[in-house]
Motif scaffolding. Structure first.
Motif, PDB file in Angstrom:
ATOM      1  N   VAL A 181       0.835  -1.201   0.000  1.00 29.87           N
ATOM      2  CA  VAL A 181       0.000   0.000   0.000  1.00 29.87           C
ATOM      3  C   VAL A 181       0.871   1.254   0.000  1.00 29.87           C
ATOM      4  O   VAL A 181       0.591   2.225  -0.721  1.00 29.87           O
ATOM      5  CB  VAL A 181      -0.949   0.000   1.211  1.00 29.87           C
ATOM      6  CG1 VAL A 181      -1.683   1.332   1.322  1.00 29.87           C
ATOM      7  CG2 VAL A 181      -1.953  -1.140   1.100  1.00 29.87           C
ATOM      8  N   GLY A 182       1.942   1.234   0.792  1.00 32.11           N
ATOM      9  CA  GLY A 182       2.847   2.374   0.808  1.00 32.11           C
ATOM     10  C   GLY A 182       3.490   2.612  -0.542  1.00 32.11           C
ATOM     11  O   GLY A 182       3.632   3.759  -0.977  1.00 32.11           O
ATOM     12  N   TYR A 183       3.866   1.531  -1.218  1.00 35.89           N
ATOM     13  CA  TYR A 183       4.487   1.694  -2.531  1.00 35.89           C
ATOM     14  C   TYR A 183       3.472   2.176  -3.569  1.00 35.89           C
ATOM     15  O   TYR A 183       3.809   3.008  -4.420  1.00 35.89           O
ATOM     16  CB  TYR A 183       5.112   0.385  -3.003  1.00 35.89           C
ATOM     17  CG  TYR A 183       5.739   0.533  -4.376  1.00 35.89           C
ATOM     18  CD1 TYR A 183       6.975   1.160  -4.520  1.00 35.89           C
ATOM     19  CD2 TYR A 183       5.083   0.094  -5.518  1.00 35.89           C
ATOM     20  CE1 TYR A 183       7.534   1.337  -5.777  1.00 35.89           C
ATOM     21  CE2 TYR A 183       5.646   0.262  -6.777  1.00 35.89           C
ATOM     22  CZ  TYR A 183       6.869   0.878  -6.891  1.00 35.89           C
ATOM     23  OH  TYR A 183       7.425   1.069  -8.130  1.00 35.89           O
ATOM     24  N   VAL A 184       2.249   1.662  -3.518  1.00 35.32           N
ATOM     25  CA  VAL A 184       1.223   2.115  -4.457  1.00 35.32           C
ATOM     26  C   VAL A 184       0.985   3.612  -4.294  1.00 35.32           C
ATOM     27  O   VAL A 184       0.849   4.356  -5.275  1.00 35.32           O
ATOM     28  CB  VAL A 184      -0.091   1.334  -4.255  1.00 35.32           C
ATOM     29  CG1 VAL A 184      -1.222   1.940  -5.062  1.00 35.32           C
ATOM     30  CG2 VAL A 184       0.103  -0.125  -4.655  1.00 35.32           C
ATOM     31  N   PHE A 185       0.967   4.075  -3.046  1.00 35.00           N
ATOM     32  CA  PHE A 185       0.804   5.507  -2.809  1.00 35.00           C
ATOM     33  C   PHE A 185       1.985   6.292  -3.377  1.00 35.00           C
ATOM     34  O   PHE A 185       1.794   7.332  -4.022  1.00 35.00           O
ATOM     35  CB  PHE A 185       0.668   5.786  -1.318  1.00 35.00           C
ATOM     36  CG  PHE A 185       0.646   7.254  -0.973  1.00 35.00           C
ATOM     37  CD1 PHE A 185      -0.455   8.027  -1.287  1.00 35.00           C
ATOM     38  CD2 PHE A 185       1.725   7.853  -0.351  1.00 35.00           C
ATOM     39  CE1 PHE A 185      -0.489   9.383  -0.981  1.00 35.00           C
ATOM     40  CE2 PHE A 185       1.715   9.205  -0.051  1.00 35.00           C
ATOM     41  CZ  PHE A 185       0.600   9.969  -0.363  1.00 35.00           C
ATOM     42  N   ALA A 186       3.198   5.798  -3.158  1.00 35.52           N
ATOM     43  CA  ALA A 186       4.381   6.479  -3.687  1.00 35.52           C
ATOM     44  C   ALA A 186       4.357   6.533  -5.211  1.00 35.52           C
ATOM     45  O   ALA A 186       4.731   7.545  -5.814  1.00 35.52           O
ATOM     46  CB  ALA A 186       5.647   5.781  -3.196  1.00 35.52           C
ATOM     47  N   SER A 187       3.905   5.451  -5.841  1.00 35.04           N
ATOM     48  CA  SER A 187       3.864   5.422  -7.303  1.00 35.04           C
ATOM     49  C   SER A 187       2.814   6.370  -7.872  1.00 35.04           C
ATOM     50  O   SER A 187       2.904   6.787  -9.028  1.00 35.04           O
ATOM     51  CB  SER A 187       3.589   3.993  -7.796  1.00 35.04           C
ATOM     52  OG  SER A 187       2.287   3.573  -7.430  1.00 35.04           O
ATOM     53  N   GLN A 188       1.822   6.738  -7.056  1.00 38.16           N
ATOM     54  CA  GLN A 188       0.775   7.651  -7.515  1.00 38.16           C
ATOM     55  C   GLN A 188       1.135   9.116  -7.281  1.00 38.16           C
ATOM     56  O   GLN A 188       0.354  10.014  -7.650  1.00 38.16           O
ATOM     57  CB  GLN A 188      -0.553   7.341  -6.804  1.00 38.16           C
ATOM     58  CG  GLN A 188      -1.112   5.965  -7.057  1.00 38.16           C
ATOM     59  CD  GLN A 188      -1.550   5.759  -8.498  1.00 38.16           C
ATOM     60  OE1 GLN A 188      -1.653   6.709  -9.263  1.00 38.16           O
ATOM     61  NE2 GLN A 188      -1.802   4.522  -8.877  1.00 38.16           N
ATOM     62  N   LEU A 189       2.299   9.378  -6.700  1.00 37.67           N
ATOM     63  CA  LEU A 189       2.691  10.762  -6.445  1.00 37.67           C
ATOM     64  C   LEU A 189       2.883  11.542  -7.743  1.00 37.67           C
ATOM     65  O   LEU A 189       2.719  12.767  -7.769  1.00 37.67           O
ATOM     66  CB  LEU A 189       3.978  10.795  -5.616  1.00 37.67           C
ATOM     67  CG  LEU A 189       3.832  10.427  -4.131  1.00 37.67           C
ATOM     68  CD1 LEU A 189       5.195  10.416  -3.460  1.00 37.67           C
ATOM     69  CD2 LEU A 189       2.893  11.396  -3.421  1.00 37.67           C
ATOM     70  N   VAL A 190       3.238  10.852  -8.810  1.00 39.26           N
ATOM     71  CA  VAL A 190       3.387  11.534 -10.100  1.00 39.26           C
ATOM     72  C   VAL A 190       2.040  12.077 -10.559  1.00 39.26           C
ATOM     73  O   VAL A 190       1.926  13.235 -10.994  1.00 39.26           O
ATOM     74  CB  VAL A 190       3.973  10.587 -11.156  1.00 39.26           C
ATOM     75  CG1 VAL A 190       4.100  11.291 -12.488  1.00 39.26           C
ATOM     76  CG2 VAL A 190       5.330  10.082 -10.709  1.00 39.26           C
ATOM     77  N   THR A 191       1.004  11.255 -10.471  1.00 40.43           N
ATOM     78  CA  THR A 191      -0.340  11.717 -10.820  1.00 40.43           C
ATOM     79  C   THR A 191      -0.763  12.870  -9.915  1.00 40.43           C
ATOM     80  O   THR A 191      -1.374  13.843 -10.375  1.00 40.43           O
ATOM     81  CB  THR A 191      -1.349  10.565 -10.705  1.00 40.43           C
ATOM     82  OG1 THR A 191      -0.956   9.509 -11.587  1.00 40.43           O
ATOM     83  CG2 THR A 191      -2.746  11.021 -11.075  1.00 40.43           C
ATOM     84  N   ALA A 192      -0.432  12.771  -8.627  1.00 41.31           N
ATOM     85  CA  ALA A 192      -0.751  13.855  -7.694  1.00 41.31           C
ATOM     86  C   ALA A 192      -0.053  15.145  -8.103  1.00 41.31           C
ATOM     87  O   ALA A 192      -0.652  16.226  -8.087  1.00 41.31           O
ATOM     88  CB  ALA A 192      -0.344  13.460  -6.275  1.00 41.31           C
ATOM     89  N   GLY A 193       1.226  15.031  -8.478  1.00 39.91           N
ATOM     90  CA  GLY A 193       1.966  16.214  -8.903  1.00 39.91           C
ATOM     91  C   GLY A 193       1.410  16.824 -10.164  1.00 39.91           C
ATOM     92  O   GLY A 193       1.279  18.050 -10.282  1.00 39.91           O
ATOM     93  N   LEU A 194       1.062  15.984 -11.133  1.00 42.14           N
ATOM     94  CA  LEU A 194       0.464  16.475 -12.378  1.00 42.14           C
ATOM     95  C   LEU A 194      -0.856  17.203 -12.106  1.00 42.14           C
ATOM     96  O   LEU A 194      -1.093  18.309 -12.615  1.00 42.14           O
ATOM     97  CB  LEU A 194       0.224  15.311 -13.335  1.00 42.14           C
ATOM     98  CG  LEU A 194       1.429  14.756 -14.089  1.00 42.14           C
ATOM     99  CD1 LEU A 194       1.061  13.444 -14.788  1.00 42.14           C
ATOM    100  CD2 LEU A 194       1.937  15.771 -15.110  1.00 42.14           C
TER     101      LEU A 194
END
Length: 285
Positions: A181-194
């Protein structure tokens, strides 16, 4: 105005727009409640699908997969829910929470009144970003948590059966799923930044949300182009399923470390661009 206000007796920029106030405002919004309901209902939909169609059979060419072990235990069902949703479904709440921050305030013409309260621009942006990331993280936790409860009720409590053979005891499985779950959240940070950057560039919330989702899909398409070779290693989408390495008898961390580094690097650049754009934005226009 800003200088006069900040020099006023008793004025403290850090006490404007408390995180609790912003969090309550976002929690009461209809789109937050609808998104939470959608994520909570997904495990029930999958249980019904497995009850109707049965557990999927394996593909001899690709080998065993998490889908084959979905009904072995509640832990397996939770891992399967993450597997089927990480590629797209979990992208939507992240884009929604981060892309609807500044753009929605601008579309309602309430942004200028927030700044006139007065709330310093940096403080306003930090508060909205922190709350948006917190809600995004909550979405990442909500889905597997509900899936674990629903899966345990439907398939019983047991070890996490690995597709490659063997299993993980309940304690070890819980720790591995937490890492996932922690890694999935980290991988979604790009979408969050965009989404967050686009939110500072437009007054249309749907434009920011849709733009972030669209660019994320473009990244997935580019990763599927094998002709790009090693260039795909620079794409966040290339590492989005690296968390599967954590569900091995002996977990491998190399792929997740690289994926986290790529995602965090892109996210920091995009967050910096968002702050730069917002400090120069003409709020009155």
């Amino acid at each position: 105005m800003s200088t006069l206000t900040e020099s006023a007796p008793g004025f403290r920029p850090g006490r404007t727009l408390p995180l609790r106030v912003e969090a309550v405002r976002q929690l009461k919004r209809r789109r937050t409640q609808v998104m939470g309901l959608v994520l909570a209902l997904l495990p029930f939909v999958l249980v019904a699908a497995f009850a109707i169609g049965g557990t999927p059979e394996g593909n001899p060419q690709r080998g065993p997969s998490l889908m084959q072990t979905a009904t072995e235990s509640g832990a397996n069902f939770a891992a399967t829910c993450l597997f089927v949703s990480a590629g797209f479904l979990l992208v939507v709440p992240v884009a929604l929470f981060c892309g609807d921050t500044v753009a929605s305030e601008a579309s309602w013409s309430s942004l200028r009144y927030l700044l006139a309260a007065p709330v310093p621009r940096a403080r306003l942006l930090w508060s909205k970003l922190a709350v948006a990331l917190a809600f995004s993280a909550a979405a990442m936790v909500l889905l597997p948590l509900v899936a674990l409860v629903v899966g345990t009720a439907a398939y019983g409590w047991g070890p996490l059966e690995l597709p490659t053979g063997g299993g993980l005891a309940a304690g070890d499985a819980a720790w591995r799923l937490t890492v996932v779950v922690g890694y999935v959240f980290a991988s979604q940070l790009v979408t969050a930044g965009l989404a967050f950057w686009l939110s500072t560039k437009t007054d249309a919330p749907l434009g920011a949300v849709g733009g972030a989702v669209g660019l994320t899909i473009v990244g997935n398409v580019l990763d599927a182009v094998t002709a790009l070779g090693d260039w795909r290693n620079a794409l966040p989408a290339h590492w989005q399923f690296a968390w599967v390495d954590a569900l091995q008898p002996r977990p491998e961390w190399g792929g997740m470390l690289q994926g986290t580094a790529v995602s965090v690097t892109y996210a920091l650049v995009l967050f910096a661009l968002a702050f730069r754009a917002f400090t120069r934005k003409d709020i009155v226009s």
